[in-house]
Structure formats: structure tokens, C-alpha cells
Enzyme design. Structure first.
Site, short mmCIF file in Angstrom:
data_model
loop_
_atom_site.label_atom_id
_atom_site.label_comp_id
_atom_site.label_asym_id
_atom_site.label_seq_id
_atom_site.Cartn_x
_atom_site.Cartn_y
_atom_site.Cartn_z
N ARG A 52 0.80 -1.22 0.00
CA ARG A 52 0.00 0.00 0.00
C ARG A 52 0.84 1.27 0.00
NH1 ARG A 52 -3.13 -3.92 1.95
NH2 ARG A 52 -1.14 -4.60 2.73
N THR A 53 1.73 1.39 0.99
CA THR A 53 2.43 2.66 1.17
C THR A 53 3.32 2.96 -0.04
OG1 THR A 53 2.36 2.20 3.53
CG2 THR A 53 3.79 4.00 2.82
N LYS A 80 25.72 -4.81 -0.63
CA LYS A 80 27.19 -4.89 -0.65
C LYS A 80 27.77 -4.26 0.61
CE LYS A 80 27.30 -4.36 -5.71
NZ LYS A 80 27.74 -3.46 -6.79
N ARG A 102 11.08 4.09 4.08
CA ARG A 102 10.61 3.16 5.11
C ARG A 102 11.82 2.36 5.56
NH1 ARG A 102 5.55 -0.86 4.85
NH2 ARG A 102 4.61 1.13 5.45
N HIS A 130 4.42 6.32 11.69
CA HIS A 130 3.97 6.15 10.30
C HIS A 130 2.98 7.31 10.07
CE1 HIS A 130 2.96 4.43 6.56
NE2 HIS A 130 2.62 3.21 6.92
C1 NCD Z 1 1.47 -1.03 8.34
C2 NCD Z 1 2.95 -0.75 8.47
O1 NCD Z 1 3.75 -1.11 7.60
O2 NCD Z 1 3.28 -0.10 9.45
N1 NCD Z 1 1.05 -1.19 7.03
C3 NCD Z 1 0.84 -0.08 6.25
O3 NCD Z 1 1.69 0.75 6.06
N2 NCD Z 1 -0.38 0.07 5.71
C4 NCD Z 1 0.99 -2.04 9.29
C5 NCD Z 1 1.55 -3.43 9.29
O4 NCD Z 1 2.56 -3.74 8.69
O5 NCD Z 1 0.92 -4.27 9.95
#
Ligand code: NCD
Length: 297
Positions: A52-53, A80, A102, A130
Site C-alpha cells: 500500500r504505502t 554490498k 521506510r 507512520h
Molecule cells: C502497516 C505498516 O507497515 O506499518 N502497514 C501499512 O503501512 N499500511 C501495518 C503493518 O505492517 O501491519
């Protein structure tokens, strides 16, 4: 400016993102493209898995006319032995207009932001924050229920490892909601009142379920199949104790039959899970526009 955490955003910036996302959301449905960020380059750097993100930031960039370039971390020089700081210096030298990151370590986006000249957006760091997820959750609630002020929001599940819960627990009370955090005792952070899932859901207007983050657990929960759902999951029976108009949310990815019963996840009236994803694009458009609005091309 960067978007690294909820606390670093002012009330005005939060309001601007939510309002702008509302406008983009309306436009999204009509698939009207804009050219607001034409020629800009957004780097996507995902050190942890994402559907999703990652896709939503890339889609948001494209919808604004920018180009999103994704580094496949598993095929990059990270393998590496290059450090995160050296990777950031390398990417900075290519002069992107924004960087989305991320990372499994708390604080990694902030460390990268110290090196990058371009704005950095935190797409989830370890168990820390997040922020764009919380913003899209707030936008989704407001879109569906018309307000956030005065709502009771139950966030249930693996609170200990959830950056989504942490960011929401900061954002939603600032917007006037009452947030109740609940889950299995071993998945609640120290110092949090021991609220049961049933107590949190009773009378709630919004029930947000979280995935058990087994990849971050030191010891497996050791639960038998079906046990988690029966004790802590969102079943139709548990949802019946929420407010009659209660809506169901989940940031995804879902473990069907673990933290949420499939019939509840797929309930066309009450489940906002697909709406969250759609709103995610609009919110990330608003975030990219905000951080990039300072420097005209
Ligand atoms: C979440 C995350 O990665 O923090 N997912 C997301 O970004 N929609 C939650 C999760 O991984 O459970």
C-alpha cells in the site's frame, strides 16, 4: 520541510493536509490528472516490505505530474554493505526533489533527513511512527463520519510494535477524538493501562484492528489456530457491542481470521479498508504537494 512524525507537524499543516486530501480525493475518483509537480523527482526507498504505502506514494507522485523512482533495496548496493548514511549521500548527489523512506530502524528517516537537502517523508520507521498512515486514517474517518471531534476510536491488537498505533495515538486526540488502545497484555507497551479489546470496542465509533507483527516478536505468541481471533480479534459478535453506526478500519496487510473475521473485513456497509487505501493516495498527494510547495520548479 520534512514529514517525519506527527508531533513535528503544526495544527495548521495537519488541517491543510486533510483539507487538500479531501479535494484530491474528489478529483481522484474522476481520475483528473494535475500537473502541479511536473518535472519533479521523488525517490522511493523501502527497506521493509510494502504494498500500500509504496504504491500509494508512487501513484500520488504520478498523479501530480512528478516522477517516482523506486530503488529496489534488495538489489541495491545496500546488499554490498553500504551504510544508510552513504546511501543517503549518494542519493542526495542526484538531487531528487523529495525522498520517501521506510526502514526497520526507529529514527532512520530522521537520520537520512539530516543528510538530504530535499524533503524527507517517513513511510514507517520500525516501531516508531507512520505519520502519513495516521493522516490517511484521520481523512478516512472524517470523510465517512463527517467529523473526528468527540469520536471514540478503539485501536486493537499489536500496539507494542505498531507505528500506526503510535502515530494515530498522537494525531487523533489532537483532532478531538478519544483513543482507546487495547490488545493482548504481551502486545501492549509497558505503562499503558491494561484495557481489554472488549472494553475498548464497547460503544466505539471506529474500530481499528492491527496485524500481529510476528516478524518483530522475539518469542512467538504460541497461540493455537483460531485462538487469537476468539480472544482478541474483531468478530461480528464483538462489533455488535460498538456504536450501531461503528465503522471498521485496518491499515493492512490483514491476517484474515486472526485479528479480523473475514465477514467483518468485507462488510460493505461498515468496512472502510478499501476507502483507507484510496484516501491514502489523496493524503500522500497532499503531503508531497505541501513539502514541495516551498520551492517552485
Ligand atoms: C502497516 C505498516 O507497515 O506499518 N502497514 C501499512 O503501512 N499500511 C501495518 C503493518 O505492517 O501491519
Amino acid at each position: 520541510m520534512d514529514i517525519l512524525s506527527i508531533d513535528a507537524l503544526s495544527d495548521g499543516e495537519i488541517a491543510a493536509i486533510l483539507d487538500r486530501a479531501g479535494l484530491f480525493f474528489a478529483g481522484n475518483r474522476g481520475r483528473r490528472s494535475t500537473e502541479r509537480l511536473q518535472g519533479r523527482i521523488v525517490f522511493n526507498l523501502f527497506y521493509e516490505n510494502s504494498t500500500r504505502t509504496a504504491m500509494s506514494f508512487a501513484t500520488a507522485a504520478h498523479r501530480l505530474g512528478a516522477s517516482a523512482i523506486t530503488l529496489s533495496v534488495e538489489r541495491s548496493s545496500v546488499q554490498k554493505g553500504e551504510t544508510l548514511e552513504d546511501t543517503a549521500r549518494t542519493l542526495n548527489a542526484m538531487r531528487p526533489d523529495a525522498l520517501v523512506i521506510r526502514h526497520r530502524e526507529n529514527g532512520a528517516p530522521a537520520a537520512v533527513a539530516l543528510i538530504m537537502d530535499a524533503p524527507v517523508l517517513n513511510a514507517g520507521d520500525g516501531t516508531n511512527e507512520h505519520p502519513t498512515q495516521a493522516l490517511l486514517d484521520a481523512a478516512t474517518i472524517r470523510h465517512r463520519l463527517g467529523r473526528i471531534e468527540g469520536l471514540k476510536v478503539a485501536i486493537c491488537g499489536d500496539i507494542r510494535h505498531s507505528r500506526v498505533a503510535r502515530s494515530n495515538a498522537k494525531l487523533l486526540p489532537r483532532l478531538g477524538a478519544e483513543v482507546r488502545l487495547a490488545g493482548p497484555p504481551e502486545l501492549l507497551p509497558d505503562g499503558l493501562p491494561r484495557l481489554s479489546v472488549d472494553e475498548a470496542i464497547a460503544g466505539a465509533d471506529v474500530v481499528m484492528m492491527l496485524r500481529v507483527q510476528r516478524e518483530r516478536l522475539e518469542d512467538d505468541l504460541g497461540d493455537a489456530p483460531g485462538e487469537y481471533l476468539a480472544r482478541y480479534g474483531l468478530t461480528s459478535a464483538r462489533l455488535a457491542s460498538a456504536s450501531p453506526q461503528a465503522v471498521v478500519m485496518h491499515p493492512g496487510p490483514m491476517n484474515r481470521g486472526v485479528e479480523i473475521e473475514p465477514a467483518v473485513a468485507d462488510d460493505p456497509e461498515r468496512s472502510l479498508i478499501a476507502l483507507q487505501v484510496e484516501m491514502g493516495v489523496a493524503v500522500r498527494m497532499a503531503c508531497l504537494e505541501l513539502v514541495l510547495s516551498g520551492d517552485a520548479p
